[in-house]
Design a protein around this motif. Structure first.
Motif, short mmCIF file in Angstrom:
data_model
loop_
_atom_site.label_atom_id
_atom_site.label_comp_id
_atom_site.label_asym_id
_atom_site.label_seq_id
_atom_site.Cartn_x
_atom_site.Cartn_y
_atom_site.Cartn_z
N MET A 1 0.83 -1.20 0.00
CA MET A 1 0.00 0.00 0.00
C MET A 1 0.88 1.26 0.00
N GLY A 2 1.73 1.38 1.00
CA GLY A 2 2.67 2.51 1.01
C GLY A 2 1.99 3.81 1.42
N GLU A 3 2.81 4.84 1.47
CA GLU A 3 2.29 6.15 1.85
C GLU A 3 1.81 6.90 0.62
N THR A 4 0.62 7.45 0.70
CA THR A 4 0.15 8.29 -0.39
C THR A 4 -0.18 9.64 0.20
N SER A 5 0.03 10.67 -0.61
CA SER A 5 -0.16 12.02 -0.09
C SER A 5 -1.64 12.32 0.08
N LYS A 6 -1.93 13.23 0.98
CA LYS A 6 -3.29 13.64 1.26
C LYS A 6 -3.96 14.21 0.01
N ILE A 7 -3.18 14.99 -0.78
CA ILE A 7 -3.76 15.66 -1.95
C ILE A 7 -4.21 14.64 -2.98
N SER A 8 -3.40 13.61 -3.20
CA SER A 8 -3.76 12.60 -4.19
C SER A 8 -5.04 11.88 -3.79
N ARG A 9 -5.14 11.52 -2.51
CA ARG A 9 -6.36 10.85 -2.04
C ARG A 9 -7.57 11.76 -2.19
N TYR A 10 -7.40 13.04 -1.83
CA TYR A 10 -8.51 13.99 -1.90
C TYR A 10 -8.99 14.14 -3.34
N LEU A 11 -8.05 14.30 -4.29
CA LEU A 11 -8.44 14.49 -5.69
C LEU A 11 -9.19 13.27 -6.21
N TYR A 12 -8.71 12.08 -5.85
CA TYR A 12 -9.36 10.85 -6.32
C TYR A 12 -10.79 10.78 -5.79
N THR A 13 -10.98 11.06 -4.48
CA THR A 13 -12.33 11.01 -3.90
C THR A 13 -13.26 11.99 -4.60
N VAL A 14 -12.77 13.23 -4.79
CA VAL A 14 -13.62 14.25 -5.43
C VAL A 14 -14.00 13.81 -6.84
N LEU A 15 -13.05 13.23 -7.56
CA LEU A 15 -13.32 12.80 -8.94
C LEU A 15 -14.42 11.74 -8.95
N ILE A 16 -14.29 10.71 -8.08
CA ILE A 16 -15.29 9.64 -8.06
C ILE A 16 -16.66 10.18 -7.66
N LEU A 17 -16.69 11.04 -6.62
CA LEU A 17 -17.97 11.59 -6.17
C LEU A 17 -18.63 12.40 -7.27
N PHE A 18 -17.82 13.18 -8.01
CA PHE A 18 -18.38 14.03 -9.07
C PHE A 18 -18.95 13.16 -10.20
N ILE A 19 -18.25 12.05 -10.52
CA ILE A 19 -18.77 11.17 -11.58
C ILE A 19 -20.10 10.56 -11.14
N ILE A 20 -20.19 10.13 -9.85
CA ILE A 20 -21.45 9.56 -9.36
C ILE A 20 -22.56 10.60 -9.45
N TRP A 21 -22.24 11.85 -9.11
CA TRP A 21 -23.23 12.92 -9.19
C TRP A 21 -23.74 13.08 -10.63
N LEU A 22 -22.80 13.07 -11.59
CA LEU A 22 -23.20 13.23 -12.99
C LEU A 22 -24.15 12.10 -13.40
N PHE A 23 -23.85 10.87 -12.97
CA PHE A 23 -24.73 9.75 -13.32
C PHE A 23 -26.10 9.91 -12.66
N LEU A 24 -26.12 10.38 -11.40
CA LEU A 24 -27.39 10.48 -10.68
C LEU A 24 -28.29 11.53 -11.28
N THR A 25 -27.73 12.72 -11.62
CA THR A 25 -28.59 13.76 -12.17
C THR A 25 -28.87 13.52 -13.64
N GLY A 26 -27.91 12.98 -14.36
CA GLY A 26 -28.14 12.67 -15.77
C GLY A 26 -28.32 13.90 -16.65
N SER A 27 -27.75 15.04 -16.26
CA SER A 27 -27.85 16.21 -17.13
C SER A 27 -26.57 17.02 -17.03
N LEU A 28 -26.27 17.82 -18.05
CA LEU A 28 -25.06 18.62 -18.07
C LEU A 28 -25.39 20.11 -17.94
N ASP A 29 -26.53 20.42 -17.33
CA ASP A 29 -26.93 21.80 -17.10
C ASP A 29 -25.89 22.48 -16.21
N PRO A 30 -25.44 23.73 -16.55
CA PRO A 30 -24.38 24.38 -15.76
C PRO A 30 -24.70 24.46 -14.27
#
Lengths: 82, 137, 168
Positions: free
Chosen positions: C1-30
């Motif tokens: 596993m090793g040490e991973t930086s806080k920033i890398s973990r944070y960016l990955y979580t935000v990315l996954i959450l944002f993708i789930i949000w896009l799937f849930l709403t199903g629209s690209l409205d600003p």
């Protein structure tokens, strides 16, 4: 045509109810409940298409989450760890 | 009747078949463990078929593409959580003492559990004399 | 596993959450996208510690490639499993031969073990009963081999070559 599928899934739910009422042990009944909730989620998604309302899909999603939590709670209770 | 409707209906029919099969398995199998085997697998694949089928069917029926992402979310959620629920249930059934069907061949879990218990008993016996000494002092 | 930086973990979580949000709403409205981004940033800050251990290391091209190859393989195994179950349920004599066997795995990572247990549960005639360290106890509907090595060869080996690259 959707009515036929709705009817078939309803038949499946009623068949699994047999195990729910009959089941010799508690575990049998909980398995029957688990299968019934899964079938009901599918039924809800089909109903969303029947009424043409996309919002009913959210209802199905929330129902699936609640059913999962419920089954896990039952399992923990049977194990004696609740 | 567009192509999307036909593909969607075929998927829904496929899923419905496995739904009925899972409830049949629930009735026909001899003990909890085998019931769980047949019912969980068929219900999960049936859900994938029905739910994604509805998403594709909606393109032809309602004329909207926005159903697909949402149905995908529901399907993936069921695919991830159903095996976990089955696993929790089968372990609970075993721990609460439901016996295996008499036709079962082998039960490694029981052997492992009893050997673990024996190890703990031996450990307790080894600890006892030292504890006695502490109390005496 | 090793040490991973806080920033890398944070960016990955935000990315996954944002993708789930896009799937849930199903629209690209600003408006929807803006609200989704704000909430992904907030929730990511609260949950990154429990959500992931490796951060952006999960998006290594080799892992993504093996993951995409794993999906069709897994779906195929699942359909085969269900046809097998259909045969057993519909056959008038009920040809089953059940028992609980033990398997070993080479995986050490917790997420990898979870994925292996789930894959086992959904494929031919096997369901995971308990996991203790690297020992898997599996209820098998048609026992072909009672020994630990034989059972591991039959049940866990086919998945391990994928999961080892994806999760280790």
């Amino acid at each position: 045509m959707i009515e036929v599928y709705l009817f078939l899934i309803a038949v499946a739910v009623i068949l699994s109810m047999y195990r729910f009422f009959r089941g010799p042990t508690t575990a049998d009944r909980i398995v029957a409940v688990d299968i019934m909730t899964t079938l009901t989620t599918g039924l809800m998604v089909l109903f969303a298409l029947y009424y043409r309302r996309a919002i009913f899909l959210d209802v199905a999603l929330v129902y699936a989450v609640l059913a999962f939590v419920g089954v896990i709670a039952f399992a923990r209770y049977m194990e004696g760890g609740l | 009747m567009s192509i999307a409707s036909i593909i969607g209906q075929a998927l829904v029919l496929f899923g419905t078949f496995f739904y009925v099969l899972s409830s049949l398995g629930l009735i026909r199998m001899p003990d909890v463990y085998n019931r769980m085997q047949t019912a969980t697998k068929s219900a999960t694949l049936g859900s994938l078929g029905v739910i994604i089928g509805v998403g594709i069917w909606a393109i032809g029926e309602v004329g909207s593409y926005s159903w697909i992402p949402k149905t995908l979310i529901v399907a993936v959620f069921l695919l991830l959580t159903n095996p976990i629920a089955a696993h929790a249930l089968i372990r609970a059934a075993y721990k609460s003492g439901v016996p295996l069907w008499e036709g079962s061949i082998v039960d490694r879990y029981k052997e492992a559990e009893s050997s673990l218990e024996r190890v703990e008993e031996i450990k307790e016996k080894l600890e006892e004399p030292s504890r006695g000494v502490e109390i005496n002092e | 596993m090793g040490e991973t930086s806080k920033i890398s973990r944070y960016l990955y979580t935000v990315l996954i959450l944002f993708i789930i949000w896009l799937f849930l709403t199903g629209s690209l409205d600003p408006q929807e996208v803006t609200i989704g981004a704000i909430f992904a940033l907030i929730v990511g800050a609260l949950t990154d510690e429990v959500f992931t251990e490796r951060g952006l290391g999960n998006l290594n091209p080799k892992r993504v490639l093996y993951f995409t190859a794993y999906i069709p393989y897994f779906l195929w195994a699942m359909i085969m499993a269900n046809l097998d179950v259909a045969y057993r349920v519909l056959h008038p004599k009920r040809p089953i031969n059940p028992g609980i066997v033990e398997c070993r795995t080479v995986l050490t990572n917790n997420v990898g073990k979870l994925a292996l247990a789930n894959s086992i549960t959904l494929t031919p005639g096997t369901i995971t009963l308990d996991v203790k360290g690297d020992r898997y106890f599996i209820h098998w509907i048609d026992v072909k081999d009672k020994s630990v090595e034989g059972a591991s060869e039959n049940i866990t080996k086919p998945f391990e070559k994928f999961l080892k690259v994806i999760f280790e």
